[in-house]
Design an enzyme around this catalytic site. Sequence first.
Site, PDB file in Angstrom:
ATOM      1  CD  GLU A   1     -11.993  -5.970   3.203  1.00  0.00           C
ATOM      2  OE1 GLU A   1     -12.207  -5.619   4.378  1.00  0.00           O
ATOM      3  OE2 GLU A   1     -11.113  -5.434   2.482  1.00  0.00           O
TER       4      GLU A   1
ATOM      5  CB  CYS B   1     -10.056   1.961   5.661  1.00  0.00           C
ATOM      6  SG  CYS B   1     -11.060   0.464   5.652  1.00  0.00           S
TER       7      CYS B   1
ATOM      8  CG  HIS C   1     -10.335  -5.086  -1.983  1.00  0.00           C
ATOM      9  ND1 HIS C   1     -10.450  -3.724  -1.888  1.00  0.00           N
ATOM     10  CD2 HIS C   1     -10.267  -5.550  -0.701  1.00  0.00           C
ATOM     11  CE1 HIS C   1     -10.448  -3.367  -0.612  1.00  0.00           C
ATOM     12  NE2 HIS C   1     -10.328  -4.453   0.136  1.00  0.00           N
TER      13      HIS C   1
ATOM     14  CD  GLU D   1     -14.219  -2.018   3.181  1.00  0.00           C
ATOM     15  OE1 GLU D   1     -13.368  -1.191   3.573  1.00  0.00           O
ATOM     16  OE2 GLU D   1     -13.927  -3.003   2.469  1.00  0.00           O
TER      17      GLU D   1
ATOM     18  CG  HIS E   1      -2.021  -0.990   1.229  1.00  0.00           C
ATOM     19  ND1 HIS E   1      -1.771  -2.329   1.383  1.00  0.00           N
ATOM     20  CD2 HIS E   1      -3.366  -0.871   1.125  1.00  0.00           C
ATOM     21  CE1 HIS E   1      -2.912  -2.995   1.385  1.00  0.00           C
ATOM     22  NE2 HIS E   1      -3.897  -2.140   1.211  1.00  0.00           N
TER      23      HIS E   1
ATOM     24  CG  ASP F   1      -0.177   0.583  -4.156  1.00  0.00           C
ATOM     25  OD1 ASP F   1      -1.134   0.184  -3.484  1.00  0.00           O
ATOM     26  OD2 ASP F   1       0.959   0.756  -3.680  1.00  0.00           O
ATOM     27  N   GLY F   2      -0.799  -2.308  -5.551  1.00  0.00           N
ATOM     28  CA  GLY F   2      -1.812  -3.353  -5.416  1.00  0.00           C
ATOM     29  C   GLY F   2      -3.163  -2.805  -5.023  1.00  0.00           C
TER      30      GLY F   2
END
Length: 620
Positions: free
Chosen positions: A286, A382, A234, A302, A108, A158-159
């Site tokens: 998620e 988050c 995700h 979420e 991240h 980025d992942g």
Amino acid sequence: NNVLPYQWLALNDLLPDAEPSHAIMIFKIAAGEAGGQFGGYCFQDSDVFKWLEAVGYLLAQEADPDLAEKADQVIELIARAQQPDGYLNTYFTVAEPGRHFTNLRDCHELYCAGHLFEAAVAYYEATGKTKLLEVACHYADHIDRTFGPDPGKKKGYDGHPEIELALVKLYRATGEERYLRLSKYFIDERGRQPHYFDLEAEERGDTRPYWNIFGHSYSQSHLPVREQKTAEGHAVRAMYLYSAVADVAALTGDESLAEACKVLWENVTNRRMYITGAVGSSAYGESFTIDYDLPNDRAYAETCATIGLVFWAHRMLHLEMDAKYADVMERALYNGVLSGISLDGERFFYVNPLAVWPEACARRHDLQHVKVTRQKWFACACCPPNLARLIASLGKYIYSYSEEEKTVYAHLFTGSTARFDLTGEEITITQKSAYPWEGEVEFEVNPAKETEFTLAVRIPGWCRGAELVVNGSPVSFAPFLRRGYVYLKREWHPGDRVLLRLPMPVERVYAHPRVRANAGRVALQRGPLVYCLEEIDNGPNLPGILLPVEAEVEARYLPDFLGGVVVLETEGLRLEEEAWEGGLYSPVKPKTRRVKIRAIPYFVWNNRGPGEMLVWIREA
């Protein structure tokens, strides 16, 4: 007003009996001002950045010297934690020094950078202070020197998508074209072969499979973005990525990216979205699963994913002005987003199911993700600061405007005042409304002087029979209706008024026949609000309640109930448990008795203690 002070306490680990945040302390350790080890998740920096972004939005609306002082102190701390070359990430500074950008797949780094950039832009635009913006640009320049197509640069991304949309914001604030180009590079590079995450893992000596059944679809890197047809992996990552794709498509005129957005939008909103506007139905990863797989009691939904859908919907309006995007934005805001926070602003849901049986949640492994009451904080926190920054920035979602077209678009309805510099003249528009409880919305238009422009007002997709009145005269707006907006082009005078009347009957909503979880069930909706049953009003075993087809549902406003809401009341049937004479199973049909039913807006459920909850009611 207590949301940000409360979250300040959480970030400083000052909430008793709550999960520790570690977030501020980690910056002190990274700056060399405290001892200790890294605590929390590798993305903990982002919680601080989202809080700062929310502070920026609030300060843009009203002065708050105490909050501003706290924010300035944090900004100075962040600046002291930054490395001389611009790098800024407390996890790698404290826990893994020297391993920067060696595990983009999992750690991240660029995600956290993105939240820094968003915070910097918001705080700069609100206060004019440049300190955090300078920190952000220093880091962005470092990232630009590190990544890209040029020889010697890393060919990664980025992942967890996020930096892509943040770089667009940084570009808009600074005018630096490199930031827009870097955002587009990250989007274009995602999913290309040979796969960067595989090469990176091989270099680390990491042989673990990447997210088991998902593989690279977990991070939407299984295919180049333009080839993706369904929302995978995700859900939060997907929403942030799609938001950035829409931004870049709009700014660069890239039709292939725009088309990818439209294809993915259709898949998400017509096959993979809950009635509340929530997305991501599976707790495992998620994630999205398959079309029409929308279980109610096992829903993940979420809060951050629904917030991400709001971001994406808003950006789709910049690609094409179509009310279907604002309709979804409104649905998500009033239902799936607001359900994530308690009425006092101090408790939060990470997961937002559409049916809850507390006893089962306590004992079933496949329901362990469902919390039956909102939490004070989370180890992975988050959602709370994400809620704070969205709620604080809602003013940015009500209108948009086009100077070229001389048009102001009204997307959302709420009491507000907005000022626009259109055609060289200042125009003030004031909304007066008790929406969403009442369907009358009045716009008072006040140009500095008589000015010709277009006011385009959304007619919500849920509404039938809308009426429009301009300065007391009814307007037949059908000739001026395009893609859900009524375009009122005229010479506006100070004090002109537009009255929008939106009838709000209670409606029964049915799911697509392929949504198996809702076969034979109905949901109640009034205006933009989805309703639910709670045990405290209707007794236990809510699935035993049946709503007859012929039952008339009455809407009543209760000013002293749950902060003032409209409740729905009717008569229904309940399966008679006491009269059941069989064993566990019987060939005899159960008897029913007549009962009163009360439904409340979904977003206010669980503000009176734990209990059962149900959105989709069996229809008799």
